[in-house]
Write an enzyme that holds these catalytic residues in place. Structure first.
Site, PDB file in Angstrom:
ATOM      1  N   ASP A 149       0.824  -1.209   0.000  1.00 36.46           N
ATOM      2  CA  ASP A 149       0.000   0.000   0.000  1.00 36.46           C
ATOM      3  C   ASP A 149       0.858   1.259   0.000  1.00 36.46           C
ATOM      4  O   ASP A 149       0.467   2.283  -0.565  1.00 36.46           O
ATOM      5  CB  ASP A 149      -0.926  -0.004   1.215  1.00 36.46           C
ATOM      6  CG  ASP A 149      -2.140  -0.903   1.009  1.00 36.46           C
ATOM      7  OD1 ASP A 149      -2.340  -1.386  -0.125  1.00 36.46           O
ATOM      8  OD2 ASP A 149      -2.879  -1.123   1.981  1.00 36.46           O
ATOM      9  N   GLU A 185      -5.122   9.044   5.014  1.00 40.22           N
ATOM     10  CA  GLU A 185      -5.472   9.856   6.169  1.00 40.22           C
ATOM     11  C   GLU A 185      -4.508  11.014   6.358  1.00 40.22           C
ATOM     12  O   GLU A 185      -3.403  11.036   5.806  1.00 40.22           O
ATOM     13  CB  GLU A 185      -5.493   9.014   7.454  1.00 40.22           C
ATOM     14  CG  GLU A 185      -4.136   8.619   8.002  1.00 40.22           C
ATOM     15  CD  GLU A 185      -3.586   7.353   7.406  1.00 40.22           C
ATOM     16  OE1 GLU A 185      -2.396   7.357   7.032  1.00 40.22           O
ATOM     17  OE2 GLU A 185      -4.330   6.361   7.317  1.00 40.22           O
ATOM     18  N   GLY A 234      -6.891   1.554   7.957  1.00 37.56           N
ATOM     19  CA  GLY A 234      -5.516   1.729   8.384  1.00 37.56           C
ATOM     20  C   GLY A 234      -5.404   2.254   9.797  1.00 37.56           C
ATOM     21  O   GLY A 234      -5.925   1.669  10.756  1.00 37.56           O
ATOM     22  N   TYR A 235      -4.722   3.389   9.950  1.00 39.90           N
ATOM     23  CA  TYR A 235      -4.498   3.981  11.276  1.00 39.90           C
ATOM     24  C   TYR A 235      -5.816   4.242  11.990  1.00 39.90           C
ATOM     25  O   TYR A 235      -5.950   4.047  13.202  1.00 39.90           O
ATOM     26  CB  TYR A 235      -3.697   5.266  11.106  1.00 39.90           C
ATOM     27  CG  TYR A 235      -3.134   5.853  12.377  1.00 39.90           C
ATOM     28  CD1 TYR A 235      -2.976   5.085  13.522  1.00 39.90           C
ATOM     29  CD2 TYR A 235      -2.737   7.186  12.423  1.00 39.90           C
ATOM     30  CE1 TYR A 235      -2.452   5.626  14.677  1.00 39.90           C
ATOM     31  CE2 TYR A 235      -2.208   7.737  13.576  1.00 39.90           C
ATOM     32  CZ  TYR A 235      -2.067   6.951  14.705  1.00 39.90           C
ATOM     33  OH  TYR A 235      -1.548   7.495  15.859  1.00 39.90           O
ATOM     34  N   ASN A 236      -6.815   4.685  11.243  1.00 45.89           N
ATOM     35  CA  ASN A 236      -8.135   4.936  11.815  1.00 45.89           C
ATOM     36  C   ASN A 236      -8.678   3.722  12.553  1.00 45.89           C
ATOM     37  O   ASN A 236      -9.226   3.840  13.648  1.00 45.89           O
ATOM     38  CB  ASN A 236      -9.096   5.355  10.702  1.00 45.89           C
ATOM     39  CG  ASN A 236     -10.544   5.343  11.141  1.00 45.89           C
ATOM     40  OD1 ASN A 236     -11.011   6.240  11.821  1.00 45.89           O
ATOM     41  ND2 ASN A 236     -11.274   4.294  10.749  1.00 45.89           N
ATOM     42  N   LYS A 237      -8.523   2.541  11.976  1.00 44.18           N
ATOM     43  CA  LYS A 237      -9.022   1.321  12.620  1.00 44.18           C
ATOM     44  C   LYS A 237      -8.307   1.065  13.938  1.00 44.18           C
ATOM     45  O   LYS A 237      -8.928   0.647  14.926  1.00 44.18           O
ATOM     46  CB  LYS A 237      -8.862   0.113  11.693  1.00 44.18           C
ATOM     47  CG  LYS A 237      -9.391  -1.205  12.270  1.00 44.18           C
ATOM     48  CD  LYS A 237      -9.246  -2.341  11.284  1.00 44.18           C
ATOM     49  CE  LYS A 237      -9.819  -3.633  11.851  1.00 44.18           C
ATOM     50  NZ  LYS A 237      -9.085  -4.089  13.048  1.00 44.18           N
TER      51      LYS A 237
END
EC number: 2.7.1.23
Length: 267
Positions: free
Chosen positions: A45, A122, A161-164
């Site tokens: 990614d 993000e 990604g980071y949000n999760k």
């Protein structure tokens, strides 16, 4: 079909790139690094993010396709052993595309300088020296005074990604929206935040106002930067979109299942 390649730079990705060039010659595909129709990302990614940021000035003209040689790839439809199949389809089939929404960030400094950025995954904001304190407005209306480690604003495709990891929701990319998630917010009888991720639809925006003049650290996908004298940060769904080439169906929820659950847990 004119193509361009961005690869991760490791030995496997370089080997796949060499094979791609040989097969592209066989199928009479044309390499064009100046005006390609299709940008091939060979890697993970992070490689796709690099390809996106290098070509964001011409999103209306290109589509992206990923060949996966990393550990976890939400933007790669294909494996290295499917290389000839991919190239044959590119050469013989009409390209169908899907569009994913992007995040637009506008930053204004106290000396009236304006900066604009696009993000595929993000945007995050943190303070380098102390607790981040931000006045938050939604659609110009006061919402809260945030105190904590930082904030993450993500796209639907970046929600995995980071949000999760911050406890945010997974959002299907067909929903034109952005999500705001907190990083270690301070919540006690003196300070309060909403304490939950916020999902904003298109045509809504969030405005962040730093409550000090120190240096702030931003990340924009895989890119990192620092800035002083920030007056405001605005985030909203961009008018621009990214297009991905699809030569076979690969539903978003199938990607989520394969990445986080795996087929072996379906019994």
């Amino acid at each position: 079909m004119k193509f361009s390649i961005v690869h991760r730079g490791d030995s496997q990705s370089e080997s796949i790139t060499e094979q791609f060039y040989k097969l592209a010659t066989k199928y009479r595909l044309i390499e064009d690094n100046h005006s390609p129709n299709l940008i091939i990302s060979i890697g993970g990614d992070g490689t796709m993010l690099e390809a996106f940021h290098s070509n964001q000035h011409r999103l209306q003209e290109v589509a992206f396709l990923g060949i996966h040689t990393g550990h976890l790839g939400f933007y790669a439809d294909w494996q290295p052993d499917q290389l000839e199949t991919i190239i044959s389809l590119i050469a013989t089939q009409s390209m169908k595309t899907i569009e994913y929404p992007l995040l637009k960030i506008k930053i204004q400094t106290n000396d009236q300088k304006d900066y604009e950025y696009l993000a595929l995954n993000e945007f995050t904001v943190k303070n380098l020296e102390k607790t981040l304190v931000m006045k938050i407005k939604i659609n110009h209306e006061d919402f809260e005074m945030f105190r904590g480690d930082g904030l993450c604003i993500s796209t639907p495709s970046g929600s995995t990604g980071y949000n999760k990891s911050l406890g945010g929701a997974l959002i299907h990319p067909s929903l034109e929206s952005i999500q705001v998630s907190e990083m270690a917010s301070i919540n006690n009888r003196v300070y309060r935040t909403i304490g939950s991720p916020l999902v904003l639809p298109k045509h809504h925006h969030i405005d962040l106002y730093p409550q000090y003049q120190g240096e702030i650290r931003f990340t924009l996908d895989h890119l990192s930067m620092q800035m002083k004298n920030v007056y405001s940060i605005q985030g909203f769904v961009a008018d621009e979109k990214i297009r991905f080439a699809r030569y076979r169906p690969f539903p978003f929820w199938s990607r989520v299942r394969e990445a986080f659950i795996g087929n072996e847990h379906m019994d």
